[in-house]
Design a protein around this motif. Sequence first.
Motif: not given
Length: 404
Positions: A121-132
Motif C-alpha cells: 500500500p504505497y502512494h506513488w506519483t505517475p511518471g516518477w520511477d519507483l525503486h523497490t
Amino acid sequence: MTDERTDGGATVARGGMPFGLPTWVGAVAPLVLLAVVVAGFVFLNPFAGLVTGGALPDVTVTHASLPNDETVVLHVTNNGPDPVTISQVLVNDAYWDFTLYAGGEATNTLAPMESGRVVVPYHWTPGWDLHTGLVLSDGTTFTHTIPAPQVSPGLTGELLGLLAVVGLFVGVIPVALGMLWYPVMQGMSDRSLHAILLFAVGVLAFLAFDAGFEAFELAAEVPGAFEGNLLVVLGILGALLLVQAVSAWNASGDVNPLGIAYLVALSIGLHNLAEGLAIGSSVALGRVSLGAFLVVGFMIHNVTEGPAVVAPVAEGERPALRHFVALGVIAGAPVILGGWIGSIAFSPTLGALFLAIGVGAILQVNWEIGTMVRRRGSLGTPTNVLAFLAGLAVMYATDLLVAL
C-alpha cells in the motif's frame, strides 16, 4: 545400386540379446542399474564430511502491476531450491507494510519454484520511477525498478474490445491489403516472381532478426529457474525442426507452393502473436499509448507481410478463395489473440517462448522458399539479391514508425 536405407519403419536384425534374454530386459536394465547407482550414492553420501553452505537464495521480480495510485504489486518467483521468507519490503529506500499472496493465501514464504504477488500500500506519483527491494529473512536483498509508472487498467471487457479493434487494424487489415497484390504478381515473368519471393524472404528474415533480438532481451527477465536463454534456443530449434517435419511429411516429390504459402502465413502469424502479446501486456501494465500514429505505423510495417504470404502461389493456378481467407486469418488474426493473452497473463517467459517459436518457423520457411526458387531457376542472381536486400530495407524503414 540397391537402396539399402531402412528409415521407413522396417525392423532390421543386427544381432540378438546376450544369453537369449528378451529385448525388453535390455531396454529396462540401464534404468534399473541407474536407480541402483543413484540410491547407493545417496546412501553413502560422499560429501557428508565436507563443510559447505546452503544454496544461495534467488528471487526474481518478473514485473510489476499498478492497479491504482495507492498500490504497488510486485510479481515474484523463487528460483532457488530452498524456501525463502520475505521479511521486509523497501520502496524508495523506506520500509513499507506488505502482504505476500502465494498459493491462494497470505504468507511470508515462497516454496521452491513458487510464484506470488507482493502487494504494497504505497502512494506513488505517475511518471516518477519507483525503486523497490525485497529483503529476505537472511538479509539478502533483491531490487527492482519500475520506470515511469502508470496505472494498470486491469482486465475489462472494454480493454478486450479495444485490443480486438487494435489487432484488426494492426494485423488482419494490413495483411489483407498486402495480399491484394496477388493479381499483379500473376502477370509477372518468372524472373520477377523469383525476385518477389526473395523480397518475401528478406521481409521474413528481418522479422526473424527482430524477434530473435527481442526474445533474448526478454530472456533476461525470465525467472532464473527457467533458463531464459536456453528456453529461447529450445523454442527456435524446436519450431524449426517441427516445421521441417511437417513439410517433409506433406512433401510429394516437389515443393508444394500452397503448402509453403500456409507455412509462411503460420510463421508470420506466430510472429504477430508475439507482437500482440507485447501490445496487450504493455496496455495492461499502462506502458503504451495506442494513438493513431502508432496504429498507422504498425499498418505500414505489416502490410509488407501480405505479399510474402501469397508470393509462393503467384505462379500457376489461382487457389480457391477459401485459401486466401484462411491465409489472411492465420497470418493476421493472431495479433488479436496475443493481445488478449498479454492483457490477461503477462509473462516474460511466455513472450520469449512465442518469439523464439516464431523465429524458428521463419528460418525453416525461408529455407523452403529458397529451395523452391532454386528448383525453378537460380537463387543468387543480382535481381534476387537486390530484392532480398530491399525486403530487409523496407522492413527496417517501416519498423522505425513503430515504438512501444
